[in-house]
Design a protein around this motif. Structure first.
Motif, PDB file in Angstrom:
ATOM      1  N   THR A 109       4.666   6.539  -0.542  1.00  0.00           N
ATOM      2  CA  THR A 109       5.111   7.136   0.719  1.00  0.00           C
ATOM      3  C   THR A 109       6.425   6.511   1.175  1.00  0.00           C
ATOM      4  O   THR A 109       7.053   6.989   2.106  1.00  0.00           O
ATOM      5  CB  THR A 109       4.067   6.977   1.829  1.00  0.00           C
ATOM      6  OG1 THR A 109       3.656   5.620   1.848  1.00  0.00           O
ATOM      7  CG2 THR A 109       2.879   7.877   1.612  1.00  0.00           C
TER       8      THR A 109
ATOM      9  N   GLN B 297       1.146   4.250  -2.702  1.00  0.00           N
ATOM     10  CA  GLN B 297       0.933   5.662  -2.361  1.00  0.00           C
ATOM     11  C   GLN B 297       2.224   6.473  -2.464  1.00  0.00           C
ATOM     12  O   GLN B 297       2.233   7.662  -2.173  1.00  0.00           O
ATOM     13  CB  GLN B 297       0.362   5.765  -0.940  1.00  0.00           C
ATOM     14  CG  GLN B 297      -1.035   5.206  -0.861  1.00  0.00           C
ATOM     15  CD  GLN B 297      -1.470   4.938   0.574  1.00  0.00           C
ATOM     16  OE1 GLN B 297      -0.656   4.965   1.501  1.00  0.00           O
ATOM     17  NE2 GLN B 297      -2.746   4.671   0.763  1.00  0.00           N
TER      18      GLN B 297
ATOM     19  N   GLN C 184       0.842  -1.199   0.000  1.00  0.00           N
ATOM     20  CA  GLN C 184       0.000   0.000   0.000  1.00  0.00           C
ATOM     21  C   GLN C 184       0.882   1.256   0.000  1.00  0.00           C
ATOM     22  O   GLN C 184       0.620   2.216  -0.730  1.00  0.00           O
ATOM     23  CB  GLN C 184      -0.912  -0.034   1.246  1.00  0.00           C
ATOM     24  CG  GLN C 184      -1.996   1.005   1.294  1.00  0.00           C
ATOM     25  CD  GLN C 184      -3.061   0.780   0.207  1.00  0.00           C
ATOM     26  OE1 GLN C 184      -2.879   1.214  -0.912  1.00  0.00           O
ATOM     27  NE2 GLN C 184      -4.150   0.117   0.553  1.00  0.00           N
ATOM     28  N   GLN C 185       1.957   1.204   0.778  1.00  0.00           N
ATOM     29  CA  GLN C 185       2.850   2.364   0.826  1.00  0.00           C
ATOM     30  C   GLN C 185       3.592   2.568  -0.483  1.00  0.00           C
ATOM     31  O   GLN C 185       3.824   3.695  -0.901  1.00  0.00           O
ATOM     32  CB  GLN C 185       3.853   2.197   1.958  1.00  0.00           C
ATOM     33  CG  GLN C 185       3.217   2.395   3.312  1.00  0.00           C
ATOM     34  CD  GLN C 185       4.247   2.223   4.387  1.00  0.00           C
ATOM     35  OE1 GLN C 185       4.994   1.245   4.391  1.00  0.00           O
ATOM     36  NE2 GLN C 185       4.314   3.144   5.308  1.00  0.00           N
TER      37      GLN C 185
END
Ligand SMILES: Nc1nc2c(ncn2[C@@H]2O[C@H](COP(=O)(O)OP(=O)(O)OP(=O)(O)O)[C@@H](O)[C@H]2O)c(=O)[nH]1
Ligand SMILES: [Mg+2]
Length: 840
Positions: free
Chosen positions: A275, A273, A269-270
């Protein structure tokens, strides 16, 4: 689905070929097409199309994994609750890999390139189709090992895809789509076919409802499946694949994978995104080999330093930094001292995700191939799939004769063999050295591509810790907390402070011992600990008290890799002692408060005490562990540490120990022979059989961490003999073989000499009646889990998911083409992992 699972349940065995998938369904619902028809329709099509077909089938089938139970709750009923998250992730990952392959098999112009390299395309296709098939297999066939072997044995992507499709066809919700695919597959180009809409009616209520059920079931696992549900939704909506992201998602660093499904999904997920973007940019190269081979000399040559004529032996370990040319990556060279007494310690510091350089030189006393195998077994056991470069040093004196073909077959992680000379690396052997250096740099970069990425905040913490290392080797817990607070690293959530600490520990930035609760500090500089432990090991003192430790560690100045002096103040020396106990390198002498005994440093021969008569007269049970190619040096020392309270009168030496159990009436003499690669256990006393079982369990536990081949054997007792003896010498039999005879109710065992033995009596000679049933059960489990038995589907799927990350480069091609973006990387990824058939 449920019907299918129930119908196929229990057919067991190894049914191969077409019946595996059809059996379950023919008895259930009538499918639109049978498998042969599908296979016929796919025959002769380019591989990429066949795989595209299988992946499309798999994408549609994914929601079939979930169903609504009687209580109205959506769940992934086909797996055990504890396996659901793991398996679901594996299935998503498998389909993702299949998709990536299809995209990689076309070049930028959309031309199918599988004709360029038919062999590797075929292998990749077979694998990708297998991945896709895994989805169907998981849902449709309960005895999944049978289905997996069927696909493997047929070795054909077409058959696999057809099988998967047929299994899925049994579901009326999507059989129309599959039939439709088969109609258009010949008309469209691969990419267009692959990207065409998956559903006849994308907004259809049934499609939607099934997806919702999967969503509810997946989210209920509370393991971050939002990422994959979005991913699937994107596929259903026909959105373009983010190729870079997808590629990254197949290269999850081992360190994250080890932390489980939630951590992997959070990491994905990171990535999505964006991030997490900051790599650690550190890789490790580990130099191993016997003493005097030239490891330190090679490290010096790589640093453009001259080789000393009399290079002193490395006392334990030397760590140096080396910038990888043309990159931001710094390599840490771990140069291990080759002296034998430290081999037991190496296991603690050998890691995976590193590059290994095995330095050998011709020696009179050990054959070169045997030398190589000894160290390659270390890498196999402790470095998992890490790549190994072999250097044949001192070629100026004698060239090294290695059976490379045999070695590469046995150790597929070998990436090349480089004969060279360190003393003449800039003169006569300059071309050879340049060739080695090039391969070395390439391999370091490759190890570096699987690095973990950090968020800005996490990276700031990491940087701060590095800066602090220059001031102190220790860090208080609350100081760490304060730094985390400063950079807003959370205390809760998947990637919390404890998680970061664990990751930093694994990456070797910091050391913490969760078990040593009295320690209120972290070791900020892992070198401090490493040097401390090795300095003690190289002091050759098997018996050490705290004063000795303080004296030894205070004796000489030790510097770390950035040239900074490491200090060992008195109050910290205890920590090294505790760590060594924790590592099972030593035990505290019973009756003393601070005297340590280090078994690996004890004299090699037994103390001059007479052994108890029962052993001398060979009245004991004689059991043995026989190792095929490697008996690791830490096995006996660790066993001694585990059982140190049972040592009789400190009768313990480097290669053996005499034990007596506190409760049981039994004594045991355990010895190792590193040349014969055996560990023998002789036990006597009324409870000898029970003590033997305890000792075996202990050894099994030590060996369980290693990937190592061994066989247990027993001396055939005279009391179990039937008829005349045909040899005067004692005879042995493999323990598992005796259990197999027992399992098959074969009453007699005939030894090599032809002497007959009563199987039951042999067994009861070694295992007491009350434990026999347990041993029999254990035997069934062992056989089932061994390579002889079938793999479970979970293992197959899990294995396949990670295969691309662990895949070893082919030994035949040590030098790889230069990196050029996504497609080159992906093509290489797939070139490296063969079909499932090849893996078997
Ligand atoms: N003739 C010759 N001698 C070499 C070569 N490479 C190293 N030596 C010599 O071999 C000896 C041992 O080299 P080291 O580099 O210390 O070996 P090592 O593997 O680090 O040894 P340990 O630290 O004890 O494990 C040194 O005296 C070197 O000068 C070579 O290529 N040719
Ligand atoms: Mg050295």
């Amino acid at each position: 689905l449920r019907e299918a699972v129930i119908l196929t349940d229990g057919h067991g065995g190894n049914k191969r070929g077409k019946s595996v998938y059809t059996d379950g369904f023919d008895g259930g619902r009538a499918a639109g097409m049978d498998r042969e028809e599908i296979e016929k329709a796919l025959l002769g099509l380019p591989r990429a199309k066949v795989v595209a077909f299988a992946v499309r089938a798999a994408l549609r089938a994914l929601p079939m994994l979930a169903s609504v139970g009687q209580d109205g709750v959506a769940e992934l009923a086909c797996w055990k609750p504890e396996d659901r998250a793991r398996h679901l992730l594996a299935v998503f990952g498998a389909v993702n890999i299949g998709m990536l392959w299809i995209l990689a098999s076309e070049d930028a112009a959309g031309r199918v390139t599988d004709s360029a390299d038919p062999a590797s395309a075929f292998h990749a296709a077979a694998s990708a189709a297998y991945y896709a098939t895994a989805v169907a297999a998981a849902t449709a066939v309960h005895d999944a090992s049978a289905s997996a072997t069927a696909v493997t044995h047929e070795g054909s992507a077409t058959a696999a895809a057809a099988a998967a499709a047929h299994a899925i066809l049994a579901n009326p919700a999507i059989n129309g789509e599959i039939e439709c695919d088969l109609k258009v597959i010949t008309l469209l180009r691969t990419r267009s076919f692959f990207q065409s809409s998956l559903w006849a009616d994308p907004k259809g209520s049934q499609t939607n409802q099934r997806f919702q059920t999967l969503k509810t079931a997946a989210l209920a696992l509370d393991a971050g499946f939002e990422y994959w549900l979005d991913w699937l939704e994107d596929r259903y909506a026909g959105r373009d694949l983010d190729a870079d992201l997808q590629l990254q998602s197949t290269q999850i660093p081992a360190i994250v994978r080890e932390q489980g499904v939630a951590a992997i999904n959070a990491y994905l997920q990171q990535l999505k995104q964006r991030t997490i973007t900051a790599p650690l940019n550190r890789v490790r190269a580990i130099f191993i080999g016997y003493g005097d081979a030239g490891k330190t000399s090679l490290v010096n040559v790589l640093h453009n330093e001259p080789v000393a004529v009399q290079e002193p032996m490395t006392p334990g370990i030397d760590i140096r930094e080396w910038p990888v040319p043309g990159t931001d990556i710094k390599a840490h060279f771990w140069d291990f001292g080759g002296q034998v007494m430290a081999h037991a310690t190496h296991q603690l510091f050998l890691r995976d995700s590193c590059l290994y350089v095995l330095v050998l030189c011709a020696r009179s006393e050990i054959n070169a191939t045997e030398q190589a195998e000894y160290w390659l077994e270390h890498v196999k056991s402790f470095g998992k799939g890490a790549p190994v470069l072999i250097v044949g040093n001192k070629s100026d004196q004698t060239s090294l004769n290695l059976n490379m073909d045999g070695l590469c077959k046995k150790y597929p992680t070998i990436v090349g063999f480089y004969p060279l000379s360190c003393t003449q690396a800039t003169t006569a052997y300059a071309p050879q050295f340049a060739c080695f250096k090039q391969a070395f740099e390439q391999q370091l970069l490759k190890v570096g591509t699987h690095q973990m990425l950090f968020s800005d905040a996490q990276f700031c913490v990491l940087q701060r810790l590095r800066e602090l290392t220059a001031q102190s080797s220790f860090l208080k817990h609350d100081e760490f907390d304060a730094i985390c607070t400063e950079y807003a690293v959370p205390t809760t959530g998947v990637q919390n402070r404890a998680w970061l600490l664990d990751i930093l520990d694994k990456l070797g930035v910091i050391v913490h011992f969760p078990k040593l609760t009295f320690l209120d500090e972290y070791v900020l500089n892992p070198r401090w600990l490493t040097y401390g432990v090795y300095t003690l090991m190289y002091s050759h003192q098997a018996r050490l008290c705290e004063a000795d430790v303080i004296a030894i560690l205070g004796r000489e100045q030790v510097k770390d890799e950035i040239g900074q002096a490491l200090s060992y103040p008195k109050n910290r020396c205890r920590l090294i002692m505790d760590a060594m106990r924790e590592f099972k390198l030593c035990y505290t002498l019973p009756g003393s408060s601070d005297t340590l005994i280090i078994p690996a440093l004890l004299p090699p021969s037994p103390p001059a005490k007479p052994l108890p008569p029962a052993f001398a007269q060979a009245q004991a049970l004689a059991f043995a562990f026989e190792f095929a190619s490697f008996l690791p040096r830490h096995v006996l020392p660790e066993l001694i540490v585990n059982r140190h309270l049972e040592i009789i009168d400190q009768t313990v030496w480097q290669h053996g120990v005499l034990l007596a159990h506190a409760r049981l009436q039994a004594q045991a003499l355990i010895e190792v022979d590193y040349h014969l690669r055996t560990l023998t256990i002789a036990v006597n006393g009324v409870d000898a059989r029970d003590y033997l079982l305890l000792l075996r369990e202990d050894i099994h536990q030590i060996l369980a961490r290693l990937d190592i081949d061994f066989e247990e054997s027993l001396a055939l007792p005279d009391a179990a003999r039937i008829g005349p003896r045909r040899t005067s010498s004692a005879e042995r039999a493999p323990y598992l073989q005796i259990l197999a005879y027992d399992q098959q109710k074969t009453a007699e065992y005939i030894s090599k000499s032809g002497t007959r033995y009563d199987v039951n009596k042999v067994l009861l000679g070694y295992v007491s009646e009350k434990n026999l049933e347990r041993e029999r059960k254990q035997f069934v489990v062992n056989i089932h889990n061994s390579r002889l038995g079938d793999l479970t589907v979970a293992d197959m799927i899990d294995g396949s998911f990670n295969q691309t990350q662990q895949a070893a480069p082919s030994p035949a091609s040590p030098s790889l083409p230069p990196t050029s973006g996504f497609w080159a990387e992906l093509a290489r990824l797939f070139q490296r992992h063969g079909p499932f058939g090849a893996k078997k």
